[in-house]
Design a protein around this motif. Structure first.
Motif, PDB file in Angstrom:
ATOM      1  N   ALA A   1     -11.345  43.011  65.244  1.00 33.72           N
ATOM      2  CA  ALA A   1     -10.838  43.283  63.893  1.00 33.72           C
ATOM      3  C   ALA A   1      -9.900  42.153  63.502  1.00 33.72           C
ATOM      4  CB  ALA A   1     -10.093  44.613  63.856  1.00 33.72           C
ATOM      5  N   ASP A   2     -10.293  41.409  62.469  1.00 30.71           N
ATOM      6  CA  ASP A   2      -9.497  40.244  62.086  1.00 30.71           C
ATOM      7  C   ASP A   2      -8.055  40.650  61.783  1.00 30.71           C
ATOM      8  OD1 ASP A   2      -8.791  37.681  61.481  1.00 30.71           O
ATOM      9  OD2 ASP A   2      -9.799  37.619  59.542  1.00 30.71           O
ATOM     10  N   ALA A   3      -7.893  41.858  61.255  1.00 26.52           N
ATOM     11  CA  ALA A   3      -6.548  42.310  60.870  1.00 26.52           C
ATOM     12  C   ALA A   3      -5.605  42.395  62.052  1.00 26.52           C
ATOM     13  CB  ALA A   3      -6.641  43.678  60.180  1.00 26.52           C
TER      14      ALA A   3
ATOM     15  N   VAL B   1      -0.072  40.349  66.151  1.00 23.05           N
ATOM     16  CA  VAL B   1       0.132  39.577  67.381  1.00 23.05           C
ATOM     17  C   VAL B   1       1.338  38.670  67.205  1.00 23.05           C
ATOM     18  CG1 VAL B   1      -0.878  37.895  68.980  1.00 23.05           C
ATOM     19  CG2 VAL B   1      -2.341  39.596  67.845  1.00 23.05           C
ATOM     20  N   SER B   2       2.182  38.641  68.217  1.00 20.61           N
ATOM     21  CA  SER B   2       3.342  37.751  68.164  1.00 20.61           C
ATOM     22  C   SER B   2       3.391  36.892  69.418  1.00 20.61           C
ATOM     23  CB  SER B   2       4.647  38.558  68.102  1.00 20.61           C
ATOM     24  OG  SER B   2       4.671  39.343  66.941  1.00 20.61           O
TER      25      SER B   2
ATOM     26  N   TRP C   1      -0.484  40.267  77.377  1.00 24.68           N
ATOM     27  CA  TRP C   1      -1.792  40.903  77.313  1.00 24.68           C
ATOM     28  C   TRP C   1      -2.322  41.097  78.733  1.00 24.68           C
ATOM     29  CZ3 TRP C   1      -5.605  38.632  73.095  1.00 24.68           C
ATOM     30  CH2 TRP C   1      -5.024  38.775  71.823  1.00 24.68           C
ATOM     31  N   HIS C   2      -2.908  42.279  78.932  1.00 25.61           N
ATOM     32  CA  HIS C   2      -3.653  42.518  80.174  1.00 25.61           C
ATOM     33  C   HIS C   2      -5.112  42.761  79.780  1.00 25.61           C
ATOM     34  CE1 HIS C   2      -4.655  43.950  84.194  1.00 25.61           C
ATOM     35  NE2 HIS C   2      -5.312  44.931  83.597  1.00 25.61           N
ATOM     36  N   ILE C   3      -5.984  41.869  80.262  1.00 26.54           N
ATOM     37  CA  ILE C   3      -7.418  42.029  79.971  1.00 26.54           C
ATOM     38  C   ILE C   3      -8.111  42.333  81.291  1.00 26.54           C
ATOM     39  CG2 ILE C   3      -9.495  40.978  79.010  1.00 26.54           C
ATOM     40  CD1 ILE C   3      -7.683  39.059  77.442  1.00 26.54           C
ATOM     41  N   ALA C   4      -8.556  43.566  81.429  1.00 24.75           N
ATOM     42  CA  ALA C   4      -9.246  43.982  82.652  1.00 24.75           C
ATOM     43  C   ALA C   4     -10.723  43.618  82.561  1.00 24.75           C
ATOM     44  CB  ALA C   4      -9.071  45.485  82.862  1.00 24.75           C
ATOM     45  N   GLY C   5     -11.316  43.360  83.702  1.00 22.49           N
ATOM     46  CA  GLY C   5     -12.777  43.180  83.765  1.00 22.49           C
ATOM     47  C   GLY C   5     -13.289  41.918  83.143  1.00 22.49           C
ATOM     48  N   LEU C   6     -12.463  40.874  83.095  1.00 21.95           N
ATOM     49  CA  LEU C   6     -12.879  39.647  82.406  1.00 21.95           C
ATOM     50  C   LEU C   6     -14.055  38.975  83.122  1.00 21.95           C
ATOM     51  CD1 LEU C   6     -12.275  37.700  80.061  1.00 21.95           C
ATOM     52  CD2 LEU C   6     -10.713  36.492  81.585  1.00 21.95           C
ATOM     53  N   ALA C   7     -13.895  38.743  84.416  1.00 20.67           N
ATOM     54  CA  ALA C   7     -14.959  38.061  85.160  1.00 20.67           C
ATOM     55  C   ALA C   7     -16.236  38.902  85.167  1.00 20.67           C
ATOM     56  CB  ALA C   7     -14.504  37.769  86.587  1.00 20.67           C
ATOM     57  N   ASP C   8     -16.079  40.198  85.302  1.00 28.37           N
ATOM     58  CA  ASP C   8     -17.255  41.089  85.294  1.00 28.37           C
ATOM     59  C   ASP C   8     -18.004  40.984  83.980  1.00 28.37           C
ATOM     60  OD1 ASP C   8     -17.108  42.004  87.807  1.00 28.37           O
ATOM     61  OD2 ASP C   8     -16.191  43.957  87.308  1.00 28.37           O
TER      62      ASP C   8
ATOM     63  N   THR D   1     -10.900  44.777  76.158  1.00 18.30           N
ATOM     64  CA  THR D   1      -9.680  45.243  75.504  1.00 18.30           C
ATOM     65  C   THR D   1      -8.480  44.515  76.090  1.00 18.30           C
ATOM     66  OG1 THR D   1     -10.637  47.431  75.188  1.00 18.30           O
ATOM     67  CG2 THR D   1      -8.234  47.250  74.981  1.00 18.30           C
ATOM     68  N   ALA D   2      -7.605  44.086  75.204  1.00 14.61           N
ATOM     69  CA  ALA D   2      -6.325  43.561  75.664  1.00 14.61           C
ATOM     70  C   ALA D   2      -5.286  44.665  75.526  1.00 14.61           C
ATOM     71  CB  ALA D   2      -5.922  42.348  74.833  1.00 14.61           C
ATOM     72  N   GLU D   3      -4.735  45.091  76.668  1.00 15.55           N
ATOM     73  CA  GLU D   3      -3.587  45.997  76.628  1.00 15.55           C
ATOM     74  C   GLU D   3      -2.362  45.142  76.324  1.00 15.55           C
ATOM     75  OE1 GLU D   3      -4.044  49.178  76.928  1.00 15.55           O
ATOM     76  OE2 GLU D   3      -6.144  49.115  77.617  1.00 15.55           O
ATOM     77  N   VAL D   4      -1.586  45.582  75.342  1.00 18.18           N
ATOM     78  CA  VAL D   4      -0.469  44.759  74.868  1.00 18.18           C
ATOM     79  C   VAL D   4       0.846  45.447  75.225  1.00 18.18           C
ATOM     80  CG1 VAL D   4       0.563  43.637  72.861  1.00 18.18           C
ATOM     81  CG2 VAL D   4      -1.926  43.935  72.984  1.00 18.18           C
ATOM     82  N   ASP D   5       1.787  44.679  75.730  1.00 22.08           N
ATOM     83  CA  ASP D   5       3.031  45.288  76.226  1.00 22.08           C
ATOM     84  C   ASP D   5       3.845  45.936  75.119  1.00 22.08           C
ATOM     85  OD1 ASP D   5       3.679  42.857  75.054  1.00 22.08           O
ATOM     86  OD2 ASP D   5       5.336  42.462  76.442  1.00 22.08           O
ATOM     87  N   ARG D   6       3.778  45.388  73.921  1.00 21.91           N
ATOM     88  CA  ARG D   6       4.646  45.956  72.884  1.00 21.91           C
ATOM     89  C   ARG D   6       3.848  46.326  71.636  1.00 21.91           C
ATOM     90  NH1 ARG D   6       8.373  40.474  72.188  1.00 21.91           N
ATOM     91  NH2 ARG D   6       6.692  39.045  71.744  1.00 21.91           N
ATOM     92  N   GLY D   7       2.712  47.028  71.849  1.00 17.70           N
ATOM     93  CA  GLY D   7       1.939  47.464  70.694  1.00 17.70           C
ATOM     94  C   GLY D   7       0.627  48.092  71.129  1.00 17.70           C
ATOM     95  N   GLU D   8      -0.173  48.377  70.139  1.00 18.83           N
ATOM     96  CA  GLU D   8      -1.477  48.985  70.385  1.00 18.83           C
ATOM     97  C   GLU D   8      -2.411  47.986  71.065  1.00 18.83           C
ATOM     98  OE1 GLU D   8      -2.359  52.309  69.508  1.00 18.83           O
ATOM     99  OE2 GLU D   8      -0.159  52.195  69.515  1.00 18.83           O
ATOM    100  N   PRO D   9      -3.398  48.452  71.787  1.00 16.59           N
ATOM    101  CA  PRO D   9      -4.384  47.539  72.376  1.00 16.59           C
ATOM    102  C   PRO D   9      -5.166  46.802  71.293  1.00 16.59           C
ATOM    103  CG  PRO D   9      -4.602  49.770  73.263  1.00 16.59           C
ATOM    104  CD  PRO D   9      -3.672  49.857  72.100  1.00 16.59           C
ATOM    105  N   ILE D  10      -5.720  45.694  71.679  1.00 15.12           N
ATOM    106  CA  ILE D  10      -6.516  44.886  70.756  1.00 15.12           C
ATOM    107  C   ILE D  10      -7.937  44.806  71.290  1.00 15.12           C
ATOM    108  CG2 ILE D  10      -6.862  42.518  69.944  1.00 15.12           C
ATOM    109  CD1 ILE D  10      -3.845  42.344  69.566  1.00 15.12           C
ATOM    110  N   ALA D  11      -8.882  45.133  70.418  1.00 14.17           N
ATOM    111  CA  ALA D  11     -10.295  45.103  70.809  1.00 14.17           C
ATOM    112  C   ALA D  11     -10.827  43.686  70.695  1.00 14.17           C
ATOM    113  CB  ALA D  11     -11.105  46.038  69.910  1.00 14.17           C
ATOM    114  N   LEU D  12     -11.550  43.284  71.734  1.00 16.81           N
ATOM    115  CA  LEU D  12     -12.092  41.920  71.792  1.00 16.81           C
ATOM    116  C   LEU D  12     -13.589  41.982  72.023  1.00 16.81           C
ATOM    117  CD1 LEU D  12      -9.333  40.541  74.202  1.00 16.81           C
ATOM    118  CD2 LEU D  12      -9.489  40.097  71.744  1.00 16.81           C
ATOM    119  N   ARG D  13     -14.288  40.942  71.583  1.00 19.04           N
ATOM    120  CA  ARG D  13     -15.718  40.870  71.854  1.00 19.04           C
ATOM    121  C   ARG D  13     -16.022  39.564  72.578  1.00 19.04           C
ATOM    122  NH1 ARG D  13     -19.823  42.046  67.443  1.00 19.04           N
ATOM    123  NH2 ARG D  13     -20.939  42.753  69.299  1.00 19.04           N
TER     124      ARG D  13
END
Lengths: 653, 653
Positions: free
Chosen positions: B583-585, B590-591, B596-603, B613-625
């Motif tokens: 989602a471009d929005a 993002v600051s 960011w914690h991105i699980a399963g990257l190599a997989d 998904t990026a889990e973000v320490d100070r906000g909602e997760p961010i969906a990535l493709r």
């Protein structure tokens, strides 16, 4: 009394008659030459003088140095200089019209005149029978304001030329022969005046090559008579009316004499890293070469380029060599384009550069470290090419062309018979006339706003010398240190020349990267730095930045075994006291960090006392001498030439 | 099935048949173009591949970018590149022969061929009916070793041209019209194929102008048919034998179509600071201008320069304007010298530059800050001119010439009737043949020693992506950030391109001078930086330094709204994972400093899973493709294309 051309020129500009030993003569200035690199400081100082208009016409500002424009500063300077010229009545030649010395010769220099130029190679115009002298920017600014130009009365050395140059031997070899004889100090205080039957065999641009590089001997200038060759050349420039005959009286006396038999000359070359280290080409023949550069304010004439083209015609440059060719002016460029020369050079593989100073001052074409670059230029001081650890050789166009063909330093006589030169189409003298702007009328000029970008910072203003000096030796350097080691050459370094603070970071950086910080720190502690130098200190370029940068770092005196003429004067006019080491051997026992106490400094400057002593904290005292002309004492006592002129009692002439 | 020229070219090089969506096709490469700026990295990577010889002939290395030589590094690179060419069987064109794209068109490009070039404007050769594509240096090195070239199968857009261009309207206006319609992203993934009666009205170099700048739309390439004009042009180049007719089948189908009526075009101009911001010249007419630059890899043809000469003949450039003119090649230089064009330009006051890239990439001629510079070039990204806060406009030679005359942006139609062009002397096609060195025979080549100066530093080698990533957002940038903001343009910046450590100090410096230190510090703390970008991230130049510099600073992923084609691929081949923000929005929240914690990257890389998904320490997760072709997954999983090729199972083709 039978007079030399030089004495006639001096007398004709207020400098006749007997002179007290060591005194200056104030000369009336007919023409002023400025270039952009030294020009921004010269022009900012002219502004500081408070004068309303430049009174010497022609005063011409040529943009030829800082023209690569590797960032926005060069063009900001061009805008400043152009607006200055419009405001104060100066002719402006933008980048691309040519190298100042060629352009000035073509369009303005004239027999019998007196030229002062803010560039050490202003001596070039001596080829047309004028007295042409280089100076620092402030002295030039003062001349522009009409106060005349102070010159230590020179000794005049007659150089008798006999015979004609053999094939493959050129005017460059004549000046290299003088440098072989005299080195980079032997000409100090002299004007070399050329006489004899050999003079008529040399064209005006050949004479210009000799006059240009006379400055490398330390000389004040060189003068050729104005003869039939001069008349022909001026006629080809559409300037018949500027010709006047000017030759020495029969039986004229000279301070010294020497003789060059042109027939006996062979191709010569200056080896790294001094224009004074001259040997026959054959002694270094075979040295592999990665670069050959033709052109600069010497050897960029039509004939020079035609010679190179004749050698290369129908062949290609050796693949290990990068060859660049720089025409001296737009007029020369136009001429080589109308004839065969341009095509012959380009199809042989030459990189055809703009008619600007370019690689001669390291503005582009910096070579690889440690590998030979063979150039038809005038100087090969260390680093001047833009490359640390450079290996630059200086030679004639013939030698350069032969070397470009073979890939190693080559005596051109090894190529066999001298090739036929392409037919010369003759110059179109009008080609830049619409491109050098004329002075604006005074009323219009006064309305012009000066354009001053942030990279243009007015220079520091010195104070009168202190009654006594407590300082520390901040560096000790050897003989023949050039101003290029003080204010940087090269595209990167020269881009900061309009800002002395930025410039000062380059001062002596090649010798000691910590110099700047140490000098600044010690000055901040109340113990200003003292520079200790060898003989011929400050040779080379006229850049006054080499005096302004030390001034900016709090330096008040330089003690050296000997000074180069222009730099010595720059120190004085910028308020730094040039002291001589009474015993050269004393240098051996000077160390960085020594604390010197010099009593009676200001008194000596004012009184003319010549003996001073530095009491040294960790050793014997050092005897110093202070040799100043009356005018120089006034300048130093006033706190430099800018204050002296602004506050002084000497009106415009 | 009726085929387009593009599909014929793909099919002829192993890329025919139906393709799975999003998959690459591996193409057989006929020709390779390298230039010196991207070349040193490409060649060092070729060496690292361990291949014995370049198997694609012609592979030509053109020195045309880093040729000012403001210090010793440029020439040291030339020596490296020349020795590389001798060692590995590559043709070498030294500085001064011309700009790669013009030279390649003149001497090597041919209908029906496939060219891969380590330069984004390699698309130029599409003018001769070949598929010509730009790529990063490593992909080009891999192609040179004979492994083919992977390309995402493009969509083919038909552009039908009707009518003829009116007086004062030029090919440049055609491509500016396409940029007006599509902006800098609208061409992404496309090859534009030109058809219709208007094609025959355009010369090969006019077509080259269009093909060169097609890359500014984000497109993969542009293709013209090979027709009678092509044949005539090749014949004038002495290359009749390279001609073959190549036109689309009647009724060929395209993925998209559009139409340009040439008659209806008017002079257009791209305003600062994007080639996609195009307006009619009349809308900005009157803007004061301090500089006009003609030339570059577009608009340096004989006809382009003759047009400017015709406008300027017998007049002089406005005194407020500095005009530079750059011919495209030594052949063009020779032609304008033999005719009247060179003289007309020089006597009007133009600064005549060498046939090199020069001011187009800020290598010289940097303008003053904030003042308009009007250029016939292809890009005006901020700072590309070498000046921070530059104001660069892009237009045709006619518009540039009119502007140079008047001193303000001028619609050339205001000058009245189009002037007669000077008689064209015709090219001398052989003029560089002795100056481009042929490949050495293999036996001799193996004995050549590579010359490697200290400024040439082999690039970093990536690792496979980590199982999971814990990183911190180190910068957030906007849309359309160009690779010029990542690896520097300009004479100073580009002189360090052979050393990624030095290069990395320029990464995003315009946006944030602290970027380099922060990225390095965080990576050292075990939290590698994450770059968050907007749409069209990495547009412009193909320089892989824009991927290597982040790699050097420990960056493993870039998350952007969208990627430019070449830079996206450079990230992949250099081992950096290009993630899309679902989602471009999300960019808004993002600051810098977010963890960011991105699980399963190599997989995900290995399996083809597209959602992360990026889990973000100070906000909602961010969906990535994660959208990767099969081949790209293999490359990333192997730790980049160099390892993949060296260790992989895909032999040279």
């Amino acid at each position: 009394m039978a007079e030399s051309v030089t004495r006639m020129l001096l007398a004709g500009h207020g400098g006749g008659g007997p002179l007290a030993h060591g005194e200056d003569v104030t000369l009336d200035v007919d023409q002023v030459l400025i270039e952009d690199a030294t020009g921004s400081m010269a022009c900012m100082q002219f502004e500081a003088l408070g004068a309303e208009r430049v009174v010497v016409d022609p005063t011409v500002l040529y943009v030829d140095h800082n023209v690569l424009q590797i960032d926005d500063r060069n063009m900001a300077e061009h805008h400043y200089l152009r607006s200055f010229c419009r405001r104060f009545g100066v002719r402006y030649s933008p980048a691309g019209n040519g190298i100042s010395h060629y352009l000035h010769l073509e369009r303005f220099a004239r027999p019998g005149g007196l030229l002062v130029g803010a560039d050490s190679h202003s001596t070039t115009a001596g080829a047309l029978g004028m007295l042409a002298v280089g100076a620092g920017g402030l002295e030039v600014a003062v001349a522009m304001a009409g106060h005349g130009f102070d010159l230590a009365s020179p000794r005049v050395v007659r150089v008798e030329l006999t015979g004609t140059l053999p094939d493959w031997v050129e005017a460059k070899d004549v000046i290299l022969e003088l440098l072989r004889r005299h080195g980079v100090r032997g000409g100090t205080g002299a004007v070399f005046e050329f006489t004899g039957e050999g003079v008529a065999t040399l064209s005006v641009t050949q004479r210009a090559t000799i006059c240009n590089m006379i400055t490398e001997t330390g000389a004040t200038g060189a003068v050729f008579p104005a003869d039939e060759r001069t008349r022909e050349w001026l006629a080809a420039q559409g300037r018949d009316q500027d010709w006047t005959a000017l030759t020495a009286d029969h039986g004229a006396t000279y301070d010294d004499e020497e003789h060059i038999d042109l027939v006996a000359l062979e191709p010569l070359i200056a080896v790294p890293q001094s224009p004074g280290d001259v040997v026959p080409v054959r002694e270094v023949a075979g040295t592999p070469v990665v670069q050959v550069c033709v052109g600069s304010s010497v050897n960029s004439s039509y004939e020079d380029l035609a010679t190179v083209a004749a050698v290369l015609a129908g062949r290609t440059v050796h693949p290990d060599v990068a060859l660049t060719v720089t025409p001296g002016s737009r007029q020369i460029l136009d001429t080589i384009v109308r004839g065969d020369v341009y095509r012959d050079l380009a199809t042989a593989g030459a990189r055809m550069l703009e008619p600007v100073c370019g690689p001669c001052i390291g503005i582009g074409q910096a070579p690889t470290r440690g590998q030979a670059s063979v150039r038809t230029f005038n100087r090969n001081f260390p680093g001047r090419s833009g490359t640390a650890e450079d290996r630059v050789y200086l030679c004639s166009p013939s030698t350069a062309a032969a070397t470009a063909l073979t890939g190693h330093i080559t005596d051109p006589r090894d190529l066999g018979a001298f090739p036929p030169l392409p037919a010369a189409p003759g110059p179109d003298p009008a080609v830049v006339d619409g491109l050098i702007t004329e002075p604006l009328p005074a009323v219009e000029a006064r309305r012009v706003e000066i354009v001053r970008g942030p990279s243009l910072v007015p220079p520091p203003l010195p104070e009168p010398p202190p009654a006594e000096l407590d300082g520390r030796v901040v560096i000790v350097v050897g003989d023949d240190v050039s101003t290029g080691d003080m204010a940087p050459d090269g595209a990167i370094g020269m881009s900061v020349w309009s800002d002395i603070e930025a410039c000062s970071h380059y001062l002596f950086r090649r010798f000691d990267p910590d110099f700047h910080d140490r000098a600044r720190e010690w000055a901040g502690q109340g113990t200003p730095g003292i520079i200790v130098g060898g003989d011929n200190y400050g040779q080379g370029s006229s850049r006054e930045h080499a005096a302004m940068a030390p001034l900016h770092l709090g330096i008040m005196v330089v003690a050296a075994a000997g000074f180069a003429r222009i730099h010595r004067r720059n120190l004085v006019v910028q308020g730094i006291v040039p002291l001589l080491l009474a015993a050269d051997a004393d240098r051996e026992r000077v160390s960085v960090g020594d604390r010197w106490h010099i009593a009676g400094l200001a008194d000596a400057v004012r009184s003319g006392a010549e003996e001073l002593t530095a009491e040294v904290d960790r050793g014997e005292p050092i005897a110093l001498r202070l040799l100043l002309s009356r005018g120089e004492r006034d300048v130093l006592a006033a706190g430099g030439l800018l204050r002296r002129t602004r506050e002084g009692d000497r009106p415009p002439r």
